[in-house]
Design an enzyme around this catalytic site. Sequence first.
Site, PDB file in Angstrom:
ATOM      1  N   SER A  41      49.495  40.919  43.002  1.00  0.00           N
ATOM      2  CA  SER A  41      49.801  40.599  41.606  1.00  0.00           C
ATOM      3  C   SER A  41      51.249  40.846  41.207  1.00  0.00           C
ATOM      4  O   SER A  41      51.744  40.246  40.276  1.00  0.00           O
ATOM      5  CB  SER A  41      48.869  41.381  40.681  1.00  0.00           C
TER       6      SER A  41
ATOM      7  N   HIS B  24      44.514  36.420  41.198  1.00  0.00           N
ATOM      8  CA  HIS B  24      45.685  35.547  41.038  1.00  0.00           C
ATOM      9  C   HIS B  24      45.627  34.313  41.930  1.00  0.00           C
ATOM     10  O   HIS B  24      46.622  33.600  42.045  1.00  0.00           O
ATOM     11  CB  HIS B  24      46.971  36.331  41.318  1.00  0.00           C
TER      12      HIS B  24
ATOM     13  N   LYS C 219      42.489  34.931  33.831  1.00  0.00           N
ATOM     14  CA  LYS C 219      43.834  34.440  34.166  1.00  0.00           C
ATOM     15  C   LYS C 219      43.809  32.911  34.165  1.00  0.00           C
ATOM     16  O   LYS C 219      43.842  32.314  33.101  1.00  0.00           O
ATOM     17  CB  LYS C 219      44.295  35.064  35.473  1.00  0.00           C
TER      18      LYS C 219
HETATM   19  N1  PMP Z   1      42.635  42.310  40.109  1.00  0.00           N
HETATM   20  C1  PMP Z   1      43.929  41.922  40.113  1.00  0.00           C
HETATM   21  C2  PMP Z   1      44.587  41.667  41.435  1.00  0.00           C
HETATM   22  C3  PMP Z   1      44.615  41.752  38.907  1.00  0.00           C
HETATM   23  O1  PMP Z   1      45.907  41.383  38.897  1.00  0.00           O
HETATM   24  C4  PMP Z   1      43.943  41.980  37.688  1.00  0.00           C
HETATM   25  C5  PMP Z   1      44.617  41.738  36.350  1.00  0.00           C
HETATM   26  N2  PMP Z   1      45.583  42.636  35.982  1.00  0.00           N
HETATM   27  C6  PMP Z   1      42.626  42.401  37.736  1.00  0.00           C
HETATM   28  C7  PMP Z   1      42.001  42.543  38.950  1.00  0.00           C
HETATM   29  C8  PMP Z   1      41.879  42.703  36.473  1.00  0.00           C
HETATM   30  O2  PMP Z   1      41.405  41.537  35.880  1.00  0.00           O
HETATM   31  P1  PMP Z   1      41.013  41.534  34.342  1.00  0.00           P
HETATM   32  O3  PMP Z   1      42.270  41.360  33.570  1.00  0.00           O
HETATM   33  O4  PMP Z   1      40.054  40.400  34.209  1.00  0.00           O
HETATM   34  O5  PMP Z   1      40.365  42.850  34.052  1.00  0.00           O
END
Ligand code: PMP
Length: 391
Positions: free
Chosen positions: A180, A208, A239
């Site tokens: 990310s 992502h 996302k």
């Molecule tokens: N996994 C990854 C790799 C992320 O980048 C994120 C988002 N920050 C999440 C999980 C969490 O997802 P959510 O925003 O739906 O809680």
Amino acid sequence: MKGFEYLQEELDAMKKEGTFRKLVPLESEQGSKVVVNGKEVIQLSSNNYLGLTSHPRLRKAALDAVEQYGAGTGSVRTIAGTLTMHEELEKKLAEFKHTEASLVFQSGFTTNQGVLSAILSPEDVVISDALNHASIIDGIRLTKAARKVYKHVDMQDLERALQESKDFRKRLIVTDGVFSMDGNIAPLPKIVELAEKYDALIMVDDAHASGVLGQNGRGTVNHFGLDGRVHIQVGTLSKAIGVLGGYVASSRTLIDYLIHKGRPFLFSTSHPPAVTMACIEAINVLLEEPELIEKLWDNTRFFKQGLEQLGFNTGKSETPVTPVIVGDEALSHQFSDKLLQYGVFAQGIAFPTVAKGMARVRTIVTAQHSREELQAALDAFEKAGKELGII
Ligand code: PMP
């Protein structure tokens, strides 16, 4: 109110070193441009890869759902809060990911926590990439399983960890599909090869990658042609999908197990109808409007090349997540502030989200950006970067 002086001291220290951040409220809806402090600026910080947060089909689906089913569900899924639409979304996600079944959680964060904490016991070991997302790290902290961390995408180190793990009941390798903060893709073909050699399970967090990589945005597993060889695919609905929530796609057995043991699923109220119906419509859009993903990649190539030509360090990025690495924490925030002054909203990201000395401004272009907007953003990066001595 008194009592929090010990926390205030820490905040004061952050203010001193320039790492204390205020939230930046948007005064408009999410989009390629947003209004911040009364000024319209180019948005380069959202995860709204395909522009679905404001897609007309999702808006309509959400509005119709409220009209027909109301605002909330009034219960957790396992008591009285499962609507037929929740199961419809899960069926759609399973078909999309080419798995037997899927289960929706309140967020991607709680999905990782819920899955990892449910399926591992003290006789198991979890083997995790060093740069995995915080929700994976926290999920691992909730298990009583043994833990091993391998160096970021280092397959020799992963093999070492697997060799040291032969005596455990189960070995689970867990990795982000796309990282990310750096935008690089996990070496899944090699991970699968090692997992098969050492009889390990694999869990991939495609937060992502879903909506970004693979056929119609099916994610990294599909991107590498590994359907059926990765045991657990986690994703987010927040996302590229543009709404809110998380899901796990896997075998019927794992999903049935999580319905009984996945704690966030069991103990937190289910998604409202508007969220659920908008997510269903988002999957339809992915299947029916593949040109959005093409545009996302076109924009990604243009913007990344532009940054590199200007002399910025974009690290190992291979996807729309493009960091502009500056190193110093305070400098990354100054850079972000200057960019905002020049009409670009691109947030600085520093420790603890990334390692010390690796602070950056992280950018994500979307399918919604026009060429003119991206060129204007590059111009702002050039100006701010030169003024701060970054390029
Ligand atoms: N996994 C990854 C790799 C992320 O980048 C994120 C988002 N920050 C999440 C999980 C969490 O997802 P959510 O925003 O739906 O809680």
